[in-house]
Scaffold this motif. Structure first.
Motif, mmCIF file in Angstrom:
data_model
loop_
_atom_site.group_PDB
_atom_site.id
_atom_site.type_symbol
_atom_site.label_atom_id
_atom_site.label_comp_id
_atom_site.label_asym_id
_atom_site.label_seq_id
_atom_site.Cartn_x
_atom_site.Cartn_y
_atom_site.Cartn_z
ATOM 1 N N MET A 121 -41.383 -86.244 -17.734
ATOM 2 C CA MET A 121 -41.007 -85.237 -16.754
ATOM 3 C C MET A 121 -39.541 -84.856 -16.972
ATOM 4 N N LYS A 122 -39.262 -83.586 -16.873
ATOM 5 C CA LYS A 122 -37.907 -83.068 -17.087
ATOM 6 C C LYS A 122 -37.155 -83.017 -15.766
ATOM 7 N N PHE A 123 -35.875 -83.402 -15.824
ATOM 8 C CA PHE A 123 -35.033 -83.421 -14.632
ATOM 9 C C PHE A 123 -33.821 -82.533 -14.870
ATOM 10 N N ARG A 124 -33.501 -81.699 -13.887
ATOM 11 C CA ARG A 124 -32.331 -80.815 -14.017
ATOM 12 C C ARG A 124 -31.041 -81.607 -14.067
ATOM 13 N N PHE A 125 -30.947 -82.718 -13.316
ATOM 14 C CA PHE A 125 -29.701 -83.474 -13.333
ATOM 15 C C PHE A 125 -29.509 -84.217 -14.653
ATOM 16 N N CYS A 126 -30.515 -84.196 -15.498
ATOM 17 C CA CYS A 126 -30.408 -84.763 -16.848
ATOM 18 C C CYS A 126 -30.330 -83.655 -17.889
ATOM 19 N N GLY A 127 -30.015 -82.453 -17.470
ATOM 20 C CA GLY A 127 -29.914 -81.337 -18.406
ATOM 21 C C GLY A 127 -31.260 -80.824 -18.852
ATOM 22 N N ASP A 128 -32.237 -80.824 -17.968
ATOM 23 C CA ASP A 128 -33.616 -80.410 -18.266
ATOM 24 C C ASP A 128 -34.229 -81.251 -19.386
ATOM 25 N N GLN A 129 -33.879 -82.523 -19.385
ATOM 26 C CA GLN A 129 -34.428 -83.490 -20.340
ATOM 27 C C GLN A 129 -35.139 -84.594 -19.554
ATOM 28 N N ASP A 130 -35.806 -85.490 -20.282
ATOM 29 C CA ASP A 130 -36.393 -86.657 -19.637
ATOM 30 C C ASP A 130 -35.284 -87.542 -19.107
ATOM 31 N N CYS A 131 -35.571 -88.238 -18.032
ATOM 32 C CA CYS A 131 -34.608 -89.180 -17.473
ATOM 33 C C CYS A 131 -34.456 -90.349 -18.453
ATOM 34 N N PRO A 132 -33.232 -90.763 -18.751
ATOM 35 C CA PRO A 132 -33.054 -91.879 -19.696
ATOM 36 C C PRO A 132 -33.786 -93.141 -19.222
ATOM 37 N N ASP A 133 -34.341 -93.867 -20.170
ATOM 38 C CA ASP A 133 -35.092 -95.087 -19.840
ATOM 39 C C ASP A 133 -34.226 -96.116 -19.128
ATOM 40 N N TRP A 134 -32.974 -96.238 -19.555
ATOM 41 C CA TRP A 134 -32.100 -97.234 -18.938
ATOM 42 C C TRP A 134 -31.863 -96.905 -17.467
ATOM 43 N N LEU A 181 -17.299 -92.051 -7.244
ATOM 44 C CA LEU A 181 -16.762 -90.687 -7.178
ATOM 45 C C LEU A 181 -15.236 -90.694 -7.264
ATOM 46 N N ASN A 182 -14.603 -91.700 -6.665
ATOM 47 C CA ASN A 182 -13.148 -91.823 -6.802
ATOM 48 C C ASN A 182 -12.770 -91.988 -8.272
ATOM 49 N N GLN A 183 -13.545 -92.797 -8.983
ATOM 50 C CA GLN A 183 -13.280 -92.998 -10.401
ATOM 51 C C GLN A 183 -13.469 -91.684 -11.178
ATOM 52 N N LEU A 184 -14.522 -90.963 -10.876
ATOM 53 C CA LEU A 184 -14.777 -89.690 -11.555
ATOM 54 C C LEU A 184 -13.699 -88.653 -11.246
ATOM 55 N N LEU A 185 -13.089 -88.752 -10.073
ATOM 56 C CA LEU A 185 -12.033 -87.818 -9.680
ATOM 57 C C LEU A 185 -10.661 -88.274 -10.158
ATOM 58 N N GLY A 186 -10.628 -89.368 -10.922
ATOM 59 C CA GLY A 186 -9.375 -89.844 -11.498
ATOM 60 C C GLY A 186 -8.551 -90.716 -10.583
ATOM 61 N N PHE A 198 -22.049 -87.557 -12.467
ATOM 62 C CA PHE A 198 -21.444 -86.790 -13.557
ATOM 63 C C PHE A 198 -22.408 -85.717 -14.061
ATOM 64 N N SER A 199 -23.647 -86.103 -14.310
ATOM 65 C CA SER A 199 -24.624 -85.148 -14.830
ATOM 66 C C SER A 199 -24.982 -84.079 -13.808
ATOM 67 N N SER A 200 -25.084 -84.461 -12.549
ATOM 68 C CA SER A 200 -25.399 -83.480 -11.507
ATOM 69 C C SER A 200 -24.311 -82.426 -11.403
ATOM 70 N N ALA A 201 -23.050 -82.865 -11.459
ATOM 71 C CA ALA A 201 -21.944 -81.912 -11.401
ATOM 72 C C ALA A 201 -21.871 -81.089 -12.686
ATOM 73 N N MET A 234 -13.522 -81.845 -13.395
ATOM 74 C CA MET A 234 -14.156 -81.839 -14.713
ATOM 75 C C MET A 234 -13.715 -80.617 -15.526
ATOM 76 N N SER A 235 -13.592 -79.462 -14.888
ATOM 77 C CA SER A 235 -13.171 -78.269 -15.629
ATOM 78 C C SER A 235 -11.718 -78.381 -16.074
ATOM 79 N N ALA A 236 -10.906 -79.103 -15.312
ATOM 80 C CA ALA A 236 -9.510 -79.310 -15.716
ATOM 81 C C ALA A 236 -9.402 -80.258 -16.906
ATOM 82 N N GLN A 237 -10.429 -81.097 -17.110
ATOM 83 C CA GLN A 237 -10.413 -82.065 -18.202
ATOM 84 C C GLN A 237 -10.964 -81.507 -19.512
#
Length: 198
Positions: free
Chosen positions: A1-14, A38-43, A79-82, A123-126
């Motif tokens: 099954m394809k997931f949008r939050f995975c970039g329209d790919q299958d969800c990784p097995d891990w 989220l704090n980590q992702l926001l730096g 990260f993938s959802s954003a 993310m766009s600033a990075q």
């Protein structure tokens, strides 16, 4: 099954394997750990001591590998959802399809919804961006002699490039350098070859 939050790919097995680990936690703990991720992702950094407290209780204690897997799974989800700019509702539905309980899906969705815009901006600033050429100044000098050589008779080209770096705002910097005639010919031929490829 394809997931949008995975970039329209299958969800990784891990990630599917870690769904069962995430399912063992309460939605409140998932929400608090999600804030740390989220704090980590926001730096802003990740507070490991808080995460350790949240993954230890009288009822259960996760192994270090499980804690790392939970952090990696949440990191990937946010990260993938954003990255693929999916809505909170889509994320909620897709997480339910992976087998996560509804209350945990809701906690992840709420954290994502609050932080989606700041996360996308960060993310766009990075993103790697190259400097833009604003202006070019050049000058050709013909050297007749120098203090070390009596008769030199060689031309040199002095280039002064005015650049702006989009990632640093509208700051302007200058790059100045000098080339002898042979190196200048090589530079011109390589720039022409690059232009043809574009």
């Amino acid at each position: 099954m394809k997931f949008r939050f995975c970039g329209d790919q299958d969800c990784p097995d891990w990630l599917l394997a870690e769904i069962s680990t995430l399912s063992k936690m309460s939605s409140v703990r998932v929400k608090l750990i999600s804030r740390q991720v989220l704090n980590q992702l926001l730096g802003k950094g990740l507070n490991y001591s808080k995460v350790q407290k949240l993954t230890t209780s009288k009822r259960f204690t996760f192994e270090v590998s499980d804690v790392k897997a939970i952090l990696a799974a949440l990191h990937f989800i946010f990260f993938s959802s954003a990255k693929y700019d999916i809505s909170e509702t889509e994320l909620f539905k897709e997480l339910q399809q992976t087998g996560l309980p509804t209350d945990i899906c809701s906690a992840i969705r709420n954290c994502y919804g609050i932080n989606k815009l700041p996360l996308r901006q960060h993310m766009s600033a990075q993103i790697l961006s190259r400097p833009r050429l604003l202006e070019t100044e050049w000058r050709v000098d013909y050297l007749l002699s120098s203090s070390s050589i009596q008769e030199l008779n060689s031309p040199s080209v002095r280039l002064n490039l005015h650049l702006t770096n989009p990632s640093q705002g509208k700051t302007q910097e200058q790059l100045a350098f000098e080339l002898n005639a042979d190196k200048f010919r090589v530079l011109i031929s390589e720039l022409r070859a690059a232009r043809v490829l574009m």
